[in-house]
Design a protein around this motif. Sequence first.
Motif, mmCIF file in Angstrom:
data_model
loop_
_atom_site.group_PDB
_atom_site.id
_atom_site.type_symbol
_atom_site.label_atom_id
_atom_site.label_comp_id
_atom_site.label_asym_id
_atom_site.label_seq_id
_atom_site.Cartn_x
_atom_site.Cartn_y
_atom_site.Cartn_z
ATOM 1 N N TRP B 60 61.916 21.933 37.347
ATOM 2 C CA TRP B 60 62.206 23.243 37.958
ATOM 3 C C TRP B 60 60.995 24.166 37.933
ATOM 4 O O TRP B 60 60.942 25.144 38.667
ATOM 5 N N GLU B 79 64.811 16.720 51.930
ATOM 6 C CA GLU B 79 63.654 17.436 51.381
ATOM 7 C C GLU B 79 63.607 18.864 51.905
ATOM 8 O O GLU B 79 63.268 19.800 51.181
ATOM 9 N N PHE B 82 66.193 20.860 50.017
ATOM 10 C CA PHE B 82 65.667 21.223 48.704
ATOM 11 C C PHE B 82 64.693 22.388 48.828
ATOM 12 O O PHE B 82 64.699 23.318 48.024
ATOM 13 N N LEU B 86 65.311 25.725 46.666
ATOM 14 C CA LEU B 86 64.424 26.032 45.537
ATOM 15 C C LEU B 86 63.651 27.321 45.823
ATOM 16 O O LEU B 86 63.346 27.611 46.983
ATOM 17 N N MET B 144 61.600 16.190 44.750
ATOM 18 C CA MET B 144 62.186 17.347 45.416
ATOM 19 C C MET B 144 61.525 17.637 46.768
ATOM 20 O O MET B 144 61.792 18.671 47.383
#
Lengths: 79, 178
Positions: B60, B79, B82, B86, B144
């Motif tokens: 993370w 992807e 993500f 994120l 990620m």
Amino acid sequence: MADYEIKKTLDYKGLACPMPIVKTSMEMPKIAVGDVVEILSTDPGSIADFPAWARTTGQAVLEVKQEPGLIRIYVKRQK
Amino acid sequence: MDFEKELLALKQQVADKPGPENKLTMIVFSGELDKHLAALIIATGAAAMGMKVVLFYTFWGTAALRSPKKKANGKNLIEKMFGIMLPRGNNKLILSKMHTLGAGTAMIKGLMKKKHIASLDEMYEMAGALGVQIYVCEMSMDLMGMKMEEMIDYPNMRSAGVATMLADAKESSVQFFI
């Protein structure tokens, strides 16, 4: 009273941990070996942090003066 | 038992052993604002103490290095998802506690400004100037769907794997995990 000449004053008033130490360490290469600088700080952490920093980096804290709302630290470049 | 001989052998062993370097290796695993502040304060502080500093961003933690201005091409659907979920860079990180739908994080950022505590952006700039080395975990990025080209401009940053971090950690006198 101290018997040393202050070559430079670094004003770090208002800055918080770790900036007074970080900025002082970045100034050290610009100071000649044997010269004394005065650091102005308002961060109470500086009272403990400067002696610790000096001990680790091999510099010398000659004096720490506490005034209302201001801390003056005198550092001598040893190496 | 020849104690003197044994003592001499032990002394020799100690003398041959290289001591740890004046170096700090820190693993930045978490993705929250408060933990990143702690990581950067420790990193810049250690550099000021004359230590070599190596930060290894993984899981993370890696998203904090994303630049809000840059984009990477060639991502597949997952992807991309993500990428959306994120945080895009350190300004989008939230507190691990008391986030309270954004109010807590905004309040902490306001207080930091008021009390002149350096922001993460300022601390990254300082860390770069102090020569703090950043490694970004290759596997986390791959997992990620993050790419080096979407990361911030930082002078000493490259992707690496666990062996790089372990080699540094082994030589370091201080190791942290945040």
